[in-house]
Design a protein around this motif. Structure first.
Motif, PDB file in Angstrom:
ATOM      1  N   VAL A 128     -12.633 -38.695  17.257  1.00  0.00           N
ATOM      2  CA  VAL A 128     -13.718 -38.553  16.586  1.00  0.00           C
ATOM      3  C   VAL A 128     -15.138 -38.229  17.424  1.00  0.00           C
ATOM      4  CG1 VAL A 128     -15.283 -39.604  15.110  1.00  0.00           C
ATOM      5  CG2 VAL A 128     -13.065 -39.860  14.674  1.00  0.00           C
ATOM      6  N   LEU A 129     -15.790 -37.137  17.424  1.00  0.00           N
ATOM      7  CA  LEU A 129     -16.914 -37.041  18.098  1.00  0.00           C
ATOM      8  C   LEU A 129     -18.284 -37.142  17.277  1.00  0.00           C
ATOM      9  CD1 LEU A 129     -14.427 -34.687  18.780  1.00  0.00           C
ATOM     10  CD2 LEU A 129     -16.225 -33.950  20.744  1.00  0.00           C
ATOM     11  N   TRP A 130     -19.119 -37.910  18.122  1.00  0.00           N
ATOM     12  CA  TRP A 130     -20.455 -38.032  17.606  1.00  0.00           C
ATOM     13  C   TRP A 130     -21.117 -36.544  17.779  1.00  0.00           C
ATOM     14  CZ3 TRP A 130     -22.854 -41.977  14.857  1.00  0.00           C
ATOM     15  CH2 TRP A 130     -24.041 -41.778  14.914  1.00  0.00           C
ATOM     16  N   THR A 131     -22.161 -36.227  16.945  1.00  0.00           N
ATOM     17  CA  THR A 131     -23.010 -35.069  17.015  1.00  0.00           C
ATOM     18  C   THR A 131     -23.231 -34.680  18.362  1.00  0.00           C
ATOM     19  OG1 THR A 131     -23.878 -35.529  14.903  1.00  0.00           O
ATOM     20  CG2 THR A 131     -24.908 -33.861  16.148  1.00  0.00           C
ATOM     21  N   THR A 132     -22.970 -33.458  18.865  1.00  0.00           N
ATOM     22  CA  THR A 132     -23.431 -33.131  20.129  1.00  0.00           C
ATOM     23  C   THR A 132     -24.010 -31.643  20.131  1.00  0.00           C
ATOM     24  OG1 THR A 132     -22.682 -32.530  22.374  1.00  0.00           O
ATOM     25  CG2 THR A 132     -20.903 -32.144  20.636  1.00  0.00           C
ATOM     26  N   VAL A 133     -24.006 -30.935  21.429  1.00  0.00           N
ATOM     27  CA  VAL A 133     -24.684 -29.812  21.218  1.00  0.00           C
ATOM     28  C   VAL A 133     -23.517 -28.464  21.154  1.00  0.00           C
ATOM     29  CG1 VAL A 133     -26.913 -30.271  22.506  1.00  0.00           C
ATOM     30  CG2 VAL A 133     -24.717 -29.693  23.679  1.00  0.00           C
ATOM     31  N   GLY A 154     -21.327 -31.892  12.868  1.00  0.00           N
ATOM     32  CA  GLY A 154     -21.399 -30.638  13.790  1.00  0.00           C
ATOM     33  C   GLY A 154     -21.735 -30.673  15.394  1.00  0.00           C
ATOM     34  N   PRO A 155     -21.779 -29.950  16.200  1.00  0.00           N
ATOM     35  CA  PRO A 155     -21.473 -28.196  15.402  1.00  0.00           C
ATOM     36  C   PRO A 155     -20.193 -28.075  14.917  1.00  0.00           C
ATOM     37  CG  PRO A 155     -21.784 -28.376  17.902  1.00  0.00           C
ATOM     38  CD  PRO A 155     -21.940 -29.841  17.595  1.00  0.00           C
ATOM     39  N   ALA A 156     -20.012 -27.205  13.956  1.00  0.00           N
ATOM     40  CA  ALA A 156     -18.640 -26.839  13.683  1.00  0.00           C
ATOM     41  C   ALA A 156     -17.933 -26.100  14.793  1.00  0.00           C
ATOM     42  CB  ALA A 156     -18.783 -25.614  12.497  1.00  0.00           C
ATOM     43  N   VAL A 216     -31.542 -23.696  18.763  1.00  0.00           N
ATOM     44  CA  VAL A 216     -31.792 -25.315  18.504  1.00  0.00           C
ATOM     45  C   VAL A 216     -30.189 -25.644  18.494  1.00  0.00           C
ATOM     46  CG1 VAL A 216     -32.662 -27.255  17.204  1.00  0.00           C
ATOM     47  CG2 VAL A 216     -33.671 -25.005  17.010  1.00  0.00           C
ATOM     48  N   PRO A 217     -29.766 -26.154  19.688  1.00  0.00           N
ATOM     49  CA  PRO A 217     -28.377 -26.470  20.064  1.00  0.00           C
ATOM     50  C   PRO A 217     -27.796 -27.630  19.214  1.00  0.00           C
ATOM     51  CG  PRO A 217     -29.531 -26.735  21.816  1.00  0.00           C
ATOM     52  CD  PRO A 217     -30.414 -26.150  20.994  1.00  0.00           C
ATOM     53  N   PHE A 218     -28.680 -28.531  18.719  1.00  0.00           N
ATOM     54  CA  PHE A 218     -28.331 -29.810  17.850  1.00  0.00           C
ATOM     55  C   PHE A 218     -28.392 -29.222  16.646  1.00  0.00           C
ATOM     56  CE2 PHE A 218     -29.499 -32.526  21.750  1.00  0.00           C
ATOM     57  CZ  PHE A 218     -28.463 -33.100  21.844  1.00  0.00           C
ATOM     58  N   PRO A 219     -27.163 -29.265  15.907  1.00  0.00           N
ATOM     59  CA  PRO A 219     -27.314 -28.526  14.479  1.00  0.00           C
ATOM     60  C   PRO A 219     -28.009 -29.456  13.652  1.00  0.00           C
ATOM     61  CG  PRO A 219     -25.094 -29.468  15.142  1.00  0.00           C
ATOM     62  CD  PRO A 219     -25.982 -29.586  16.379  1.00  0.00           C
ATOM     63  N   VAL A 220     -27.967 -30.812  13.506  1.00  0.00           N
ATOM     64  CA  VAL A 220     -28.746 -31.661  12.658  1.00  0.00           C
ATOM     65  C   VAL A 220     -30.251 -31.851  12.876  1.00  0.00           C
ATOM     66  CG1 VAL A 220     -29.072 -34.071  12.179  1.00  0.00           C
ATOM     67  CG2 VAL A 220     -26.575 -33.359  12.528  1.00  0.00           C
ATOM     68  N   THR A 221     -30.592 -31.330  13.994  1.00  0.00           N
ATOM     69  CA  THR A 221     -32.124 -31.282  14.348  1.00  0.00           C
ATOM     70  C   THR A 221     -32.432 -29.831  13.663  1.00  0.00           C
ATOM     71  OG1 THR A 221     -31.905 -32.721  16.457  1.00  0.00           O
ATOM     72  CG2 THR A 221     -34.047 -31.131  16.147  1.00  0.00           C
ATOM     73  N   GLY A 222     -31.726 -29.018  13.956  1.00  0.00           N
ATOM     74  CA  GLY A 222     -32.117 -27.769  13.552  1.00  0.00           C
ATOM     75  C   GLY A 222     -32.228 -27.629  12.051  1.00  0.00           C
ATOM     76  N   ALA A 223     -31.076 -28.101  11.128  1.00  0.00           N
ATOM     77  CA  ALA A 223     -30.858 -28.041   9.898  1.00  0.00           C
ATOM     78  C   ALA A 223     -31.983 -29.026   9.225  1.00  0.00           C
ATOM     79  CB  ALA A 223     -29.620 -28.664   9.407  1.00  0.00           C
TER      80      ALA A 223
END
Length: 355
Positions: A128-133, A154-156, A216-223
């Protein structure tokens, strides 16, 4: 050199003590249903008397399973215990591991050349991976490891099950729940890149396509930024002029510092809407707001009881359930429902908008 008294007892020793074949001892520990109850009891009694314990490493080599689930943490390892929402996420993983009789292995990454080796060397059955770039080499390494894996937020990536809410839609909804049209909006944002550069920006400083993982490589931030922008433009705000404080860590003190810096740039007497990307940041911002002589509306993220009781609008997409979903996907390679439901929760704890 060990003496006979110090030598670790073997399967053959247990077999001799119990008066059975070595294969019967092996079946007793690995396939107990194949052994008669009386024989199994005799073997276990002999093992207890000799102090025998099965070699878990050898068992894993024989079965191809370690009965361990790896959790790859792209933050300081202590973050898992210090941050209440990270702790909820790991607790959800633990819920599944308890029900499946599995252990949990925490694997920290540091953004250096040793990350891939550190992750792949872990004796685990899945990840299980925590959100990364988006450009994290660990993503491709895990996807190519042959072990099932899931990532939260993500990222997907091909070969990984991505589980999380529609951050863009949820961010737009929580922002729209506030009086944006007659207020000055400011944003407290998660990091934009792996360097975790902090500072105060304007909307015009950000790339036009906030969903572009190269920008914006952190998908949560960008979204979430994209969702805030959607709501602000809809409310007639000038996105280019919106001030955004980027913080290094999801900590209350960072939220307080960011809010103080942002409020110091706001002129006039209009109310201020602070759009914070977490309840921790919003609760920290509340400390700065208490010192400000103006009307301020706060939003956060996580739907925590403390935040909503403190007057914060928030997005509830329970991370404990996301942890459970990620763990189940990491064991099977499939997700029952990769799109996590979310709900906007107001200060009076009432559902307002649900997806």
């Amino acid at each position: 050199m060990s003496t006979p008294e110090q030598r670790r007892p073997t399967v053959k020793d247990v077999a001799a003590e119990a008066g059975v074949a070595p294969m019967t001892v092996s079946y007793t520990f690995n396939h107990p249903a194949r052994v008669a109850e009386a024989t199994r009891a005799r073997v276990l009694a002999a093992a207890a008397q000799l102090g025998y314990r099965p070699d878990s490493t050898a068992r894993a080599l024989r079965s191809g399973r370690t009965k361990q689930l790896g959790v790859v943490v792209g933050e300081h390892l202590s973050y898992v215990f210090d941050d209440p929402q990270a702790a909820q996420f790991v607790a959800g993983i633990a819920d599944v591991c308890v029900s499946e009789d599995l252990g949990v292995v925490l694997i920290p990454t540091r953004g250096d050349a040793g990350d891939v080796d550190r992750v792949l060397a872990a004796a685990v059955d899945g990840y299980v991976l925590w959100t990364t770039v988006a450009d994290d080499p660990v993503l491709a390494a895990v996807a190519g490891s042959g072990r099932p894996a899931a990532i939260q937020g993500g990222p997907a990536h091909p070969g990984l099950v991505c589980i999380g809410p529609d951050d863009r839609a949820a961010a737009a909804a929580v922002a729209a729940a506030t009086p944006l049209a007659g207020a000055t909006p400011v944003i407290i944002s998660f990091p934009l890149d792996r360097r975790r550069t902090s500072g105060v920006l304007r909307g015009s400083d950000l790339p036009p396509d906030l969903m572009d993982l190269k920008a914006v490589p952190f998908p949560v931030t960008g979204a979430r930024l994209a969702g805030y922008r959607d709501a602000l433009i809809e409310a007639g705000q000038d996105w280019d002029d919106v001030r955004i404080a980027v913080v290094q860590r999801n900590q209350r003190e960072r939220g307080e510092e960011a809010a103080a810096a942002l409020l110091g740039t706001v002129e006039g007497s209009d109310p201020v809407v602070v759009l914070a990307m977490s309840d921790e940041l919003a609760l920290g911002a509340r400390l700065a707001v208490a010192r400000a002589q103006r009307e301020v509306v706060l939003t956060g993220w996580d739907g925590s009881r403390e935040a909503t009781a403190s007057g914060v609008w928030s997005v509830a997409a329970p991370l404990r359930e996301q942890g459970r979903a990620c763990a189940r996907a990491a064991l099977s390679g499939e997700a029952d429902r990769p799109q996590v439901p979310w709900v906007v929760v107001g200060p009076e704890k009432r559902p307002d908008t649900e997806r």
